[in-house]
Scaffold this motif. Structure first.
Motif, short mmCIF file in Angstrom:
data_model
loop_
_atom_site.label_atom_id
_atom_site.label_comp_id
_atom_site.label_asym_id
_atom_site.label_seq_id
_atom_site.Cartn_x
_atom_site.Cartn_y
_atom_site.Cartn_z
N VAL A 36 -8.36 6.14 -21.61
CA VAL A 36 -9.61 5.39 -21.60
C VAL A 36 -10.44 5.88 -20.41
CG1 VAL A 36 -10.61 3.11 -21.21
CG2 VAL A 36 -8.64 3.35 -22.70
N VAL A 37 -11.72 6.12 -20.67
CA VAL A 37 -12.64 6.47 -19.59
C VAL A 37 -13.08 5.17 -18.93
CG1 VAL A 37 -14.83 7.57 -18.99
CG2 VAL A 37 -13.43 8.52 -20.84
N GLN A 38 -12.68 4.97 -17.68
CA GLN A 38 -13.04 3.74 -16.97
C GLN A 38 -14.35 3.88 -16.21
OE1 GLN A 38 -9.42 2.91 -14.66
NE2 GLN A 38 -9.07 1.22 -16.08
N LYS A 39 -14.67 5.10 -15.81
CA LYS A 39 -15.90 5.32 -15.04
C LYS A 39 -16.43 6.71 -15.36
CE LYS A 39 -17.50 5.77 -10.26
NZ LYS A 39 -17.10 5.70 -8.86
N GLN A 40 -17.76 6.79 -15.51
CA GLN A 40 -18.45 8.07 -15.65
C GLN A 40 -19.84 7.92 -15.07
OE1 GLN A 40 -19.22 9.23 -19.75
NE2 GLN A 40 -18.76 7.16 -20.45
N GLU A 41 -20.09 8.65 -14.00
CA GLU A 41 -21.35 8.48 -13.27
C GLU A 41 -21.89 9.83 -12.82
OE1 GLU A 41 -22.88 6.38 -9.12
OE2 GLU A 41 -20.80 6.17 -9.73
N LEU A 42 -23.15 10.11 -13.16
CA LEU A 42 -23.81 11.33 -12.72
C LEU A 42 -24.31 11.11 -11.30
CD1 LEU A 42 -24.86 14.17 -13.52
CD2 LEU A 42 -26.98 13.05 -14.24
N ILE A 43 -23.91 12.00 -10.39
CA ILE A 43 -24.32 11.88 -8.99
C ILE A 43 -25.01 13.17 -8.55
CG2 ILE A 43 -22.48 10.25 -8.40
CD1 ILE A 43 -21.15 12.76 -6.97
N SER A 44 -25.72 13.07 -7.45
CA SER A 44 -26.40 14.21 -6.86
C SER A 44 -26.17 14.16 -5.35
CB SER A 44 -27.89 14.12 -7.18
OG SER A 44 -28.55 15.30 -6.85
N ASP A 45 -25.75 15.30 -4.76
CA ASP A 45 -25.54 15.31 -3.31
C ASP A 45 -26.84 15.66 -2.59
OD1 ASP A 45 -25.82 18.09 -3.45
OD2 ASP A 45 -23.69 18.49 -3.21
N GLN A 46 -26.79 15.77 -1.27
CA GLN A 46 -28.00 16.00 -0.46
C GLN A 46 -28.66 17.34 -0.77
OE1 GLN A 46 -26.55 15.49 3.52
NE2 GLN A 46 -26.71 13.26 3.43
N GLU A 47 -27.88 18.32 -1.22
CA GLU A 47 -28.44 19.63 -1.55
C GLU A 47 -28.96 19.69 -2.99
OE1 GLU A 47 -25.11 19.61 -0.13
OE2 GLU A 47 -26.13 19.62 1.80
N GLY A 48 -28.83 18.61 -3.73
CA GLY A 48 -29.29 18.58 -5.11
C GLY A 48 -28.26 19.01 -6.13
N ASN A 49 -27.03 19.30 -5.70
CA ASN A 49 -25.96 19.65 -6.63
C ASN A 49 -25.58 18.42 -7.43
OD1 ASN A 49 -25.73 22.32 -5.59
ND2 ASN A 49 -24.56 21.50 -3.88
N ILE A 110 -30.88 18.01 -15.50
CA ILE A 110 -29.92 17.25 -16.30
C ILE A 110 -30.49 15.88 -16.64
CG2 ILE A 110 -27.68 16.08 -16.32
CD1 ILE A 110 -26.62 18.34 -14.59
N LYS A 111 -30.47 15.54 -17.92
CA LYS A 111 -30.90 14.22 -18.37
C LYS A 111 -29.76 13.43 -19.00
CE LYS A 111 -35.05 14.68 -17.04
NZ LYS A 111 -35.37 14.14 -15.74
N ARG A 112 -28.74 14.15 -19.50
CA ARG A 112 -27.58 13.45 -20.06
C ARG A 112 -26.37 14.37 -20.02
NH1 ARG A 112 -25.65 14.47 -25.14
NH2 ARG A 112 -26.82 15.96 -26.37
N PHE A 113 -25.21 13.76 -20.24
CA PHE A 113 -23.97 14.52 -20.31
C PHE A 113 -23.06 13.87 -21.35
CE2 PHE A 113 -23.34 11.29 -17.09
CZ PHE A 113 -22.10 10.77 -17.38
#
Length: 126
Positions: A36-49, A110-113
């Motif tokens: 089961v996928v409990q968490k899925q979150e798109l994040i961005s670090d300070q460099e934009g990665n 990126i708009k979706r995954f």
């Protein structure tokens, strides 16, 4: 007496040769590996990665020999940007697996995954 001993030895050999497959079945039905996928979150670090943080849980009653997750990244026009895959071995019942999958393409748009979760064996049977 020797006949009974021979029968017991043959039964033990049959169990050993079968690899104890009967332990993987419940009332004649093979136990199924379930994640089961409990968490899925798109994040961005300070460099934009960009990356997706994911938490997977083994909700089955068996150890999953191989769990694999693939994320595919898409832009606002649903064009494929990049994909990334990670895997873990021997995920026990009720264990969770936390990891991140990073985008390495033109990831600023990126708009979706999409996540694809599979289970299998280390010998290649996904």
């Amino acid at each position: 007496m020797k006949f009974r001993i021979a029968v017991v030895i043959l039964m033990l050999l049959a169990v050993l040769v079968s690899g104890c497959d009967f332990l993987k079945e419940t009332q004649g039905v093979p136990r199924k590996a379930e994640l089961v996928v409990q968490k899925q979150e798109l994040i961005s670090d300070q460099e934009g990665n960009k990356a997706v943080l994911v938490t997977i849980k083994n909700v089955s009653q068996i150890t999953i020999e191989l769990a694999q997750v693939k994320v595919s990244f898409y832009d606002s026009h649903d064009n494929f940007i990049d994909s990334s895959t990670d895997s873990v071995m021997n995920l026990k019942p009720d264990d969770t697996w936390n990891f991140s999958l990073q985008c390495f393409g033109s990831c600023e748009d990126i708009k979706r995954f999409d996540l694809e979760v599979t289970t299998g064996t280390s010998s290649g049977g996904l």
